[in-house]
Design an enzyme around this catalytic site. Sequence first.
Site, short mmCIF file in Angstrom:
data_model
loop_
_atom_site.label_atom_id
_atom_site.label_comp_id
_atom_site.label_asym_id
_atom_site.label_seq_id
_atom_site.Cartn_x
_atom_site.Cartn_y
_atom_site.Cartn_z
N GLY A 1 34.37 41.70 43.24
CA GLY A 1 34.97 41.42 44.54
C GLY A 1 36.45 41.63 44.34
CD GLU A 2 39.99 43.57 45.52
OE1 GLU A 2 41.03 43.30 44.90
OE2 GLU A 2 39.33 44.60 45.29
CB SER A 3 40.33 39.03 40.69
OG SER A 3 41.43 39.89 40.72
CB CYS B 1 34.25 44.19 38.28
SG CYS B 1 35.53 45.30 38.86
NE ARG C 1 43.46 42.89 40.22
CZ ARG C 1 43.55 42.56 41.49
NH1 ARG C 1 44.44 41.69 41.89
NH2 ARG C 1 42.74 43.10 42.38
CB ILE D 1 33.92 49.96 41.75
CG1 ILE D 1 32.62 50.78 41.86
CG2 ILE D 1 34.65 49.93 43.09
CD1 ILE D 1 31.63 50.22 42.81
NE ARG D 2 40.36 48.61 44.21
CZ ARG D 2 41.69 48.56 44.37
NH1 ARG D 2 42.35 49.67 44.63
NH2 ARG D 2 42.33 47.43 44.31
CG HIS E 1 30.44 46.49 39.70
ND1 HIS E 1 30.81 45.22 40.06
CD2 HIS E 1 31.54 47.25 39.83
CE1 HIS E 1 32.09 45.22 40.40
NE2 HIS E 1 32.56 46.44 40.27
CD GLU F 1 27.59 43.53 40.26
OE1 GLU F 1 27.40 43.73 39.05
OE2 GLU F 1 28.73 43.49 40.78
#
Lengths: 235, 326
Positions: free
Chosen positions: A56-58, A87, A117, A148-149, A212, A214
Site C-alpha cells: 500500500g502506501e507506507s 513492500c 523507498r 511495484i514501486r 508482492h 499476494e
Amino acid sequence: MATKDDVTIGILAMQGAFAEHQVILQKLSIKRKVVTTLVRTMDDLERCDALIIPGGESTTIALLARLAGLLEPLRAFVRKKPVWGTCAGAILLSSSVEGAKKGGQELLGGISVTTARNGWGSQVESFEAALNVDGLRDSLKPFTGVFIRAPVILSISPTALEPPVQVIARLSTELLPKNQTLIPADEDNTDPRDTRCVVALRQGHHLLTTFHPELTRDDRFHEYFVRECVLPSLI
Amino acid sequence: MSTSQATPATAAANGNPPVAPAKPTQLSKDGPSSNVGTFGVKSGLAQMLKGGVIMDVTNAEQARIAEEAGACAVMALERVPADIRAQGGVARMSDPKMIKEIVEAVTIPVMAKVRIGHFVEAQILQAIGVDYIDESEVLTPADEQHHINKHTFKVPFVCGAKNLGEALRRISEGAAFIRTKGEAGTGNVVEAVRHQRAVMSDIRRATAMNDEELYAFAKDLQAPFHLLKEVARLKRLPVVSFAAGGLATPADAALMMQLGCDGVFVGSGIFTSGDPAKRARAIVQAVTHYNNPKILAEISEDLGPAMVGLTIEPDMKGGLLAGRGS
C-alpha cells in the site's frame, strides 16, 4: 469462531492490498486451521498470533495506524510475535528508511535493515521477475516476484544481540536499479553479495519481501510464512 | 483454478487472488529476465491504492498537504474541476513542469490527466514518469469517437465509467483501473452514486446468468463477452474500482465504500473547502473505517465549511461532463 488450536493471522487493514493476502491465507491447505482477521482496532490486534503488513502506501498506513492508536501496540506486537511485511510493509518493518517524505516517516522497526523507498523509480520501472527462493515448497520452480514501486534494501546490520538475518531470495545484479541518485552507484553492479539484490529475508520469526506474493496465484510464500515463522513461534 | 490466462484483465482485485501476468516470466537460458509494464504491474499498483484516497492538487504545496493528510496518491492538474467548470474554455493536459514539481515534492504516486483520445498527451506524461494516467472526461475530449489504445503504454491508465458496459470497454482498451464518472466539480455525490449502483446492479444480474444469457447481455452492454464472463465469475469488476465525481465529505466517501468501491478520488472537495488539511485527513480515515459509524461520527465533527455544492441540471455552468466519451 476460532478454537484453541486455530492460528489467527491478522492482516493490517489500514490501506492497501490487504484483501489479497486474506484470500490466499483462507485457501491454504495446511495441518493447522488458519483463521484470518482484518486489523483496524486494538481489539482486532489482540486476537492475532501473527500479523501481515500488506503493500500500500507506507506513509498512509503509518498515519492511519497512528490515528487509530495502533502505532505503539503494533511496535509491541512486532517485539513479541511473527510479522511479515510486503513492500510498504517491508518499509514499515525496517529499522531505518531513506527517501522518506519530507519531515521523515514513522516506522515500526523490527528487522535490522535500512531500505530506500521507490528504489527503481516511478511506476514505469515496475516489473515482474522470476525468483529462486530458498525453503519454498517446490523450490526449483521459480516464484514470480511482482515489484511495484518497490523498495531496495541498502544495508543489513543486525547487532550481536539480535537474531541473525537469513537471505532467502535475490535478484540478479543485472536487474538492479539504474540511474537512481538515491542509491549509491559506487559499485559496478556486479557483486552478487550487494544487499540491493536481496528481495526476501528472515530475521527470527519475521519475514520481509520487497515484492508482492499476494498479487500472484502462487500460495507458496504464504505457506512458508505459516510453516517457518508462525507455527514455530506457537510452541 | 481452472480458467485460462487468456485475458490480461483476469488480473483481479478483492475476492480473488489476482494477476495472471500478461507474459509468463521464466528464467531464460540467456540469464535473468524481467518484464516491465505488464498488465500485472499496472493493475497491481491500483491494488496497492485500495482503501485509499486520491486527491486533486494544483501545486507542490497542496501535494505536500495531501501526503501529510494520508493521501495514497495525488492527481496533479492545473485547475480543479470546480474551476474548470466555472472558467470554461478548453481544458488540456497540465504543464509538465508543474507535474514534475509535484513528483519531486512527494513520495506517493503521482497521477495526471489527459484528454480522452489524446494519445500524444499520454506519451508526454509517460516520458516524464508519472505513475498513472487518467484519461478523463473532466478535460475537453480530443477525440469524440476513439479512446486511447492503452495497451501500448508502459504507464497504467484509469478511466471513468457510468455503467458496466462502459467499464468493460475501457478495460478492453487496456485500462487497469476504473472509477465512476460522477459529475466532477459539483460537490454533489448523486451522479457517482447513480454510476456505482448501475455497475453493481449489472454485475449482480450477470452473476446469475448462464452462457447463452451472457452472450445476449454482452451484446446489450456493448461489452466484450470474455470480460463479462470474468465479471460473472469474480462477482466484481476484474480491476480495482474507485468512486469519483462530486465527493465532498467523509460521509460521501464512506457511502461510496459501502456501495462497493475499493477507494475514492476527491477532486475539488478538499482544496475548495474551509480547512483542506483537516477535511483531507477525515476523508482518509472515513475510507478505512467506512463501516464504523461511531468513528465516522467522530471524524466528521468540526471540519469547517464543505465546498459549495451545485444542483446537477442539463444547462448548469460547465455542462454535464459524464456524457463525454462512452
